[in-house]
Every structure is written in structure tokens, then in C-alpha cells.
Design a protein around this motif. Structure first.
Motif, PDB file in Angstrom:
ATOM      1  N   PHE A  29      30.604 -82.956 -47.220  1.00 51.63           N
ATOM      2  CA  PHE A  29      31.333 -83.936 -48.034  1.00 51.63           C
ATOM      3  C   PHE A  29      30.977 -85.340 -47.538  1.00 51.63           C
ATOM      4  O   PHE A  29      30.779 -85.552 -46.339  1.00 51.63           O
ATOM      5  CB  PHE A  29      32.847 -83.742 -47.896  1.00 51.63           C
ATOM      6  N   VAL A  30      30.934 -86.306 -48.463  1.00 49.99           N
ATOM      7  CA  VAL A  30      30.719 -87.707 -48.080  1.00 49.99           C
ATOM      8  C   VAL A  30      31.773 -88.560 -48.781  1.00 49.99           C
ATOM      9  O   VAL A  30      31.971 -88.443 -49.994  1.00 49.99           O
ATOM     10  CB  VAL A  30      29.302 -88.203 -48.463  1.00 49.99           C
ATOM     11  N   ALA A  31      32.458 -89.401 -47.990  1.00 50.51           N
ATOM     12  CA  ALA A  31      33.526 -90.230 -48.558  1.00 50.51           C
ATOM     13  C   ALA A  31      33.272 -91.704 -48.260  1.00 50.51           C
ATOM     14  O   ALA A  31      33.180 -92.063 -47.098  1.00 50.51           O
ATOM     15  CB  ALA A  31      34.877 -89.812 -47.947  1.00 50.51           C
ATOM     16  N   PRO A  32      33.139 -92.583 -49.269  1.00 53.03           N
ATOM     17  CA  PRO A  32      33.090 -92.256 -50.693  1.00 53.03           C
ATOM     18  C   PRO A  32      31.713 -91.839 -51.180  1.00 53.03           C
ATOM     19  O   PRO A  32      31.578 -91.338 -52.292  1.00 53.03           O
ATOM     20  CB  PRO A  32      33.516 -93.567 -51.355  1.00 53.03           C
ATOM     21  N   GLY A  33      30.649 -92.033 -50.364  1.00 55.85           N
ATOM     22  CA  GLY A  33      29.318 -91.609 -50.766  1.00 55.85           C
ATOM     23  C   GLY A  33      28.664 -92.557 -51.757  1.00 55.85           C
ATOM     24  O   GLY A  33      29.177 -93.636 -52.056  1.00 55.85           O
ATOM     25  N   ASN A  34      27.514 -92.139 -52.272  1.00 58.25           N
ATOM     26  CA  ASN A  34      26.773 -92.948 -53.245  1.00 58.25           C
ATOM     27  C   ASN A  34      25.955 -92.016 -54.140  1.00 58.25           C
ATOM     28  O   ASN A  34      26.044 -90.787 -54.010  1.00 58.25           O
ATOM     29  CB  ASN A  34      25.883 -93.974 -52.528  1.00 58.25           C
ATOM     30  N   ALA A  35      25.151 -92.581 -55.018  1.00 60.05           N
ATOM     31  CA  ALA A  35      24.383 -91.752 -55.964  1.00 60.05           C
ATOM     32  C   ALA A  35      23.417 -90.809 -55.255  1.00 60.05           C
ATOM     33  O   ALA A  35      23.163 -89.699 -55.717  1.00 60.05           O
ATOM     34  CB  ALA A  35      23.611 -92.656 -56.925  1.00 60.05           C
ATOM     35  N   GLY A  36      22.889 -91.252 -54.094  1.00 58.55           N
ATOM     36  CA  GLY A  36      21.979 -90.398 -53.331  1.00 58.55           C
ATOM     37  C   GLY A  36      22.692 -89.220 -52.698  1.00 58.55           C
ATOM     38  O   GLY A  36      22.227 -88.077 -52.784  1.00 58.55           O
ATOM     39  N   THR A  37      23.850 -89.479 -52.072  1.00 60.19           N
ATOM     40  CA  THR A  37      24.576 -88.383 -51.413  1.00 60.19           C
ATOM     41  C   THR A  37      25.091 -87.379 -52.436  1.00 60.19           C
ATOM     42  O   THR A  37      25.208 -86.190 -52.138  1.00 60.19           O
ATOM     43  CB  THR A  37      25.765 -88.916 -50.570  1.00 60.19           C
ATOM     44  N   ALA A  38      25.368 -87.847 -53.657  1.00 62.91           N
ATOM     45  CA  ALA A  38      25.878 -86.953 -54.710  1.00 62.91           C
ATOM     46  C   ALA A  38      24.892 -85.824 -55.021  1.00 62.91           C
ATOM     47  O   ALA A  38      25.288 -84.756 -55.480  1.00 62.91           O
ATOM     48  CB  ALA A  38      26.170 -87.750 -55.982  1.00 62.91           C
ATOM     49  N   ALA A  45      36.426 -89.339 -53.235  1.00 60.96           N
ATOM     50  CA  ALA A  45      36.959 -90.702 -53.400  1.00 60.96           C
ATOM     51  C   ALA A  45      38.012 -91.002 -52.338  1.00 60.96           C
ATOM     52  O   ALA A  45      39.217 -90.913 -52.581  1.00 60.96           O
ATOM     53  CB  ALA A  45      37.543 -90.865 -54.797  1.00 60.96           C
ATOM     54  N   LEU A  46      37.555 -91.328 -51.128  1.00 59.21           N
ATOM     55  CA  LEU A  46      38.461 -91.684 -50.024  1.00 59.21           C
ATOM     56  C   LEU A  46      37.991 -92.988 -49.411  1.00 59.21           C
ATOM     57  O   LEU A  46      36.793 -93.205 -49.250  1.00 59.21           O
ATOM     58  CB  LEU A  46      38.403 -90.617 -48.921  1.00 59.21           C
ATOM     59  N   GLY A  47      38.946 -93.856 -49.036  1.00 55.91           N
ATOM     60  CA  GLY A  47      38.603 -95.075 -48.299  1.00 55.91           C
ATOM     61  C   GLY A  47      38.321 -94.720 -46.847  1.00 55.91           C
ATOM     62  O   GLY A  47      39.012 -93.872 -46.268  1.00 55.91           O
ATOM     63  N   VAL A  48      37.328 -95.366 -46.238  1.00 51.92           N
ATOM     64  CA  VAL A  48      36.931 -94.992 -44.864  1.00 51.92           C
ATOM     65  C   VAL A  48      37.983 -95.339 -43.814  1.00 51.92           C
ATOM     66  O   VAL A  48      37.951 -94.810 -42.704  1.00 51.92           O
ATOM     67  CB  VAL A  48      35.570 -95.616 -44.464  1.00 51.92           C
ATOM     68  N   THR A  49      38.936 -96.215 -44.154  1.00 52.10           N
ATOM     69  CA  THR A  49      39.998 -96.539 -43.184  1.00 52.10           C
ATOM     70  C   THR A  49      41.370 -96.020 -43.644  1.00 52.10           C
ATOM     71  O   THR A  49      42.389 -96.361 -43.058  1.00 52.10           O
ATOM     72  CB  THR A  49      40.078 -98.061 -42.941  1.00 52.10           C
ATOM     73  N   ASP A  50      41.377 -95.177 -44.669  1.00 42.99           N
ATOM     74  CA  ASP A  50      42.634 -94.571 -45.141  1.00 42.99           C
ATOM     75  C   ASP A  50      42.859 -93.280 -44.362  1.00 42.99           C
ATOM     76  O   ASP A  50      42.630 -92.174 -44.856  1.00 42.99           O
ATOM     77  CB  ASP A  50      42.543 -94.312 -46.653  1.00 42.99           C
ATOM     78  N   PHE A  51      43.303 -93.426 -43.104  1.00 44.85           N
ATOM     79  CA  PHE A  51      43.399 -92.278 -42.198  1.00 44.85           C
ATOM     80  C   PHE A  51      44.317 -91.157 -42.717  1.00 44.85           C
ATOM     81  O   PHE A  51      43.955 -89.987 -42.624  1.00 44.85           O
ATOM     82  CB  PHE A  51      43.818 -92.722 -40.789  1.00 44.85           C
ATOM     83  N   GLU A  56      44.602 -85.536 -44.749  1.00 50.17           N
ATOM     84  CA  GLU A  56      44.972 -84.552 -45.779  1.00 50.17           C
ATOM     85  C   GLU A  56      43.731 -83.790 -46.261  1.00 50.17           C
ATOM     86  O   GLU A  56      43.740 -82.561 -46.371  1.00 50.17           O
ATOM     87  CB  GLU A  56      45.619 -85.303 -46.958  1.00 50.17           C
ATOM     88  N   PHE A  57      42.642 -84.529 -46.508  1.00 48.35           N
ATOM     89  CA  PHE A  57      41.413 -83.903 -47.003  1.00 48.35           C
ATOM     90  C   PHE A  57      40.821 -82.955 -45.954  1.00 48.35           C
ATOM     91  O   PHE A  57      40.399 -81.835 -46.275  1.00 48.35           O
ATOM     92  CB  PHE A  57      40.375 -84.972 -47.390  1.00 48.35           C
ATOM     93  N   PRO A  73      36.200 -98.017 -39.381  1.00 45.31           N
ATOM     94  CA  PRO A  73      37.130 -96.949 -38.968  1.00 45.31           C
ATOM     95  C   PRO A  73      37.168 -96.749 -37.457  1.00 45.31           C
ATOM     96  O   PRO A  73      38.209 -96.378 -36.901  1.00 45.31           O
ATOM     97  CB  PRO A  73      36.573 -95.693 -39.654  1.00 45.31           C
ATOM     98  N   LEU A  74      36.038 -96.985 -36.778  1.00 39.51           N
ATOM     99  CA  LEU A  74      35.980 -96.813 -35.318  1.00 39.51           C
ATOM    100  C   LEU A  74      36.770 -97.907 -34.618  1.00 39.51           C
ATOM    101  O   LEU A  74      37.559 -97.635 -33.710  1.00 39.51           O
ATOM    102  CB  LEU A  74      34.520 -96.821 -34.854  1.00 39.51           C
TER     103      LEU A  74
END
Length: 330
Positions: A29-38, A45-51, A56-57, A73-74
């Protein structure tokens, strides 16, 4: 193994591409990812700092490893967030603790760490709005050009290299008083200019042992012939043509070993990638900066050169057994 990569850049696509080839992988899984990762993973659809949403995911999808791409996030403490939660603490988070992430989150913290651990770097002083006058005096004490760095995170754009002393003083005032880079420039580090050639070294560490990854060189200045302002980086090459065995030995002895030993001495929990930005001056390495994750765009040229199983190497972090992994570089 189910793996979640956080981020949306070319760096994260390179991670996804390398990890997708591993026989250890079940779901990626890649969050949020891009057209390449898809094309090679499932974008989420997750924000990288929405811990809380990431938690939950991770629990719903039985994610066993989280690879953190970007710095935010780090610096905000995702490693600690997982460690302090009984339901999450066994998830292998690839990235340092919040305190160790200060090596990128604060230029001053990084400089003080280098001084304590005898890592070679440029002479410097830090200033705030209240010490603006002293900052201007420090500019007068240096030879041009002058290097001004926003202390905090500025997306790779918070460094100014200025040839004229008056312009440097005006820029210092714009940063400290005018908020040129927002809160990132509430404190500014002024450094002596190092005249040399830049390169980046990437180190993988499980907090005990380390592996040196392929070297890279990115291109930052926006104008033809390395002129103009810094960008976050517009392209990269690997390997670095001038990084011969003699130079790499110096880098390992004078920079990599004192850095990793420094983590242990100072009890900085560090399980992840160390990006070391270097200036090579008269065949000697000096550290310009640490980043606490892989670089974008350098990752796109570094990871394809690793022909061994990247996921296996990262999985070794869970048992601090990186020293038993065989890293193969093409």
C-alpha cells in the motif's frame, strides 16, 4: 508481509518498485501515492501526518511494516507514536525516533551533534531575531559567499548562498524578522562557505550495525551552470564518478562511523535511512547536512542499483540483525 509506504513522490515510487519485487511481500500500500505507485501497489487516501488514520488502516489491513518516505511524519514523531501504542508497537517502522529526527528538523541540533561527535563540518553560528545585530557582525567576519540556512524544515529550499555582504544581511533580516521561510526561519544558521564538489551518501542502520548504500549526486540550483536559487533537487546520478575507494574509505571512517556511534552514545533511537549531504574539499569530506530519510530525487537513482532484496534488509530491523544481511550493489 503487508507493507505501507508513506509519501507521494518519485522517491516513494522507487521504494514501491524495489519492494514490489520481494518474495517476502504479500500486499503493498502507498499513502497517498501517485500515478506511478498506482500501477504496482494500492494507493490509499491518507495524510502522511494523520497518525490516528494511519493507525486505523495499519490495524485493519494487518500491516507489518511502515516505510516512511518524507521527513514531516518523522519530525512529528511517527516512530514514537507506534512504539507508545500497545496495538502498534510490533509494527516495524522504518525511520528514526522524534528526537533523532531533530537531525533534520533543526540545523542547529545537527551542527551541535556533529561537534560533539567530531564529524567534520563547516564553522557556523546560529541567530534569532533578538540577535540579528550579532548575525550581521558574524557575516562581516566571514569571507564571501555567505551561507544562510533556515533552522527548521523548508522543503529543501531554506538555504541561501549569497556573494554580497549587504545582500546577505538583508536576507538574514528577511528570514528572522520578515518570516521569509515561515516558522522554519525563526532561527538561522550562518555557515562558512565550503568551496568543493557536493555528493550524497546514504546509510541504512538498524541502530546497531549499518550498510552504506550507493552514492548519488543531485542538482539543486535552478539556473544553467549552477546559478540561482536552490530547488528541492531536479535530478540525480548514481554512482558519483569521483567517489573512488580512497574517498569512500575516508567518508566511512570520518563521517559514517562517528555518526552511527553518536546515535548510540547519545541514546538516539535510529532505525532507518541516514542521508548525509557532503562537500568534498581538497579530497576531504565535510558534512553539509543530515536528512533522516532518503532523498528525492536521489532515491530514484540509488534504489535501482540495489540488486539484493530491499524488503529483507528492512525486515532485519525488527530483530536488529542487519549485519547478517548481504547487501548487493550493481
Amino acid at each position: 508481509m503487508n507493507v505501507l509506504i508513506l509519501g507521494s513522490g518519485g522517491r516513494e515510487h522507487a521504494f514501491a518498485y524495489s519492494i514490489s519485487k520481494s518474495s517476502l511481500l504479500s500486499q503493498l500500500f502507498v499513502a497517498p501515492g501517485n500515478a506511478g505507485t498506482a500501477q504496482i501497489a494500492t494507493n490509499v487516501a491518507l495524510g502522511v501526518t494523520d497518525f490516528p488514520a494511519i493507525k486505523e488502516f495499519v490495524l485493519e489491513n494487518n500491516v507489518q511494516m511502515v516505510v516512511v518516505g518524507p521527513e514531516a511524519p518523522l519530525v512529528e514523531g511517527i516512530y514514537d507514536y507506534f512504539q507508545e501504542d500497545a496495538a502498534l508497537k510490533d509494527v516495524n517502522v522504518i525511520g528514526p525516533s522524534k528526537q533523532a529526527a531533530m537531525l533534520e528538523g533543526s540545523k542547529e541540533f545537527a551542527k551541535e551533534f556533529m561537534e560533539r561527535n567530531e564529524v567534520p563540518t563547516a564553522a557556523y553560528k546560529s541567530f534569532t531575531a533578538t540577535s540579528l545585530k550579532e548575525g550581521m557582525g558574524f557575516i562581516d567576519s566571514l569571507k564571501p559567499p555567505f551561507v544562510l540556512k533556515a533552522d527548521g524544515l523548508a522543503g529543501g529550499k531554506g538555504v541561501l548562498i549569497i556573494s554580497d555582504a549587504q545582500e546577505a544581511k538583508e536576507s538574514l533580516e528577511e528570514m528572522l524578522v520578515g518570516g521569509k521561510f515561515g516558522a522554519a526561519s525563526n532561527k538561522v544558521v550562518i555557515e562558512e562557505f565550503l568551496d568543493g564538489i557536493e555528493m550524497s551518501v546514504f546509510v541504512l542502520t538498524d541502530g546497531d550495525s549499518y550498510k552504506i548504500l550507493p552514492t548519488a549526486k543531485d542538482y539543486k540550483r535552478i539556473g544553467e551552470g549552477d546559478t540561482g536559487l536552490n530547488t528541492g533537487g531536479m535530478g540525480a546520478v548514481s554512482p558519483v564518478p569521483f567517489a573512488d575507494d580512497v574517498l569512500m574509505q575516508k567518508i566511512e571512517q570520518k563521517v559514517v562511523i562517528p555518526t552511527v556511534e553518536g546515535f548510540k552514545k547519545e541514546n538516539l533511537v535510529y532505525k532507518g535511512f541516514v542521508f548525509i549531504g557532503l562537500m568534498i574539499v581538497d579530497q576531504e569530506p565535510l558534512v553539509i547536512e543530515y536528512n533522516v530519510r532518503m532523498g528525492d530525487p536521489e532515491t530514484e537513482s540509488v534504489l535501482p542499483r540495489i540488486s539484493s532484496d530491499l524488503l529483507s534488509h528492512l525486515n532485519a530491523f525488527a530483530t536488529t540483525s542487519l549485519d547478517q544481511e548481504n547487501l548487493v550493489i550493481d
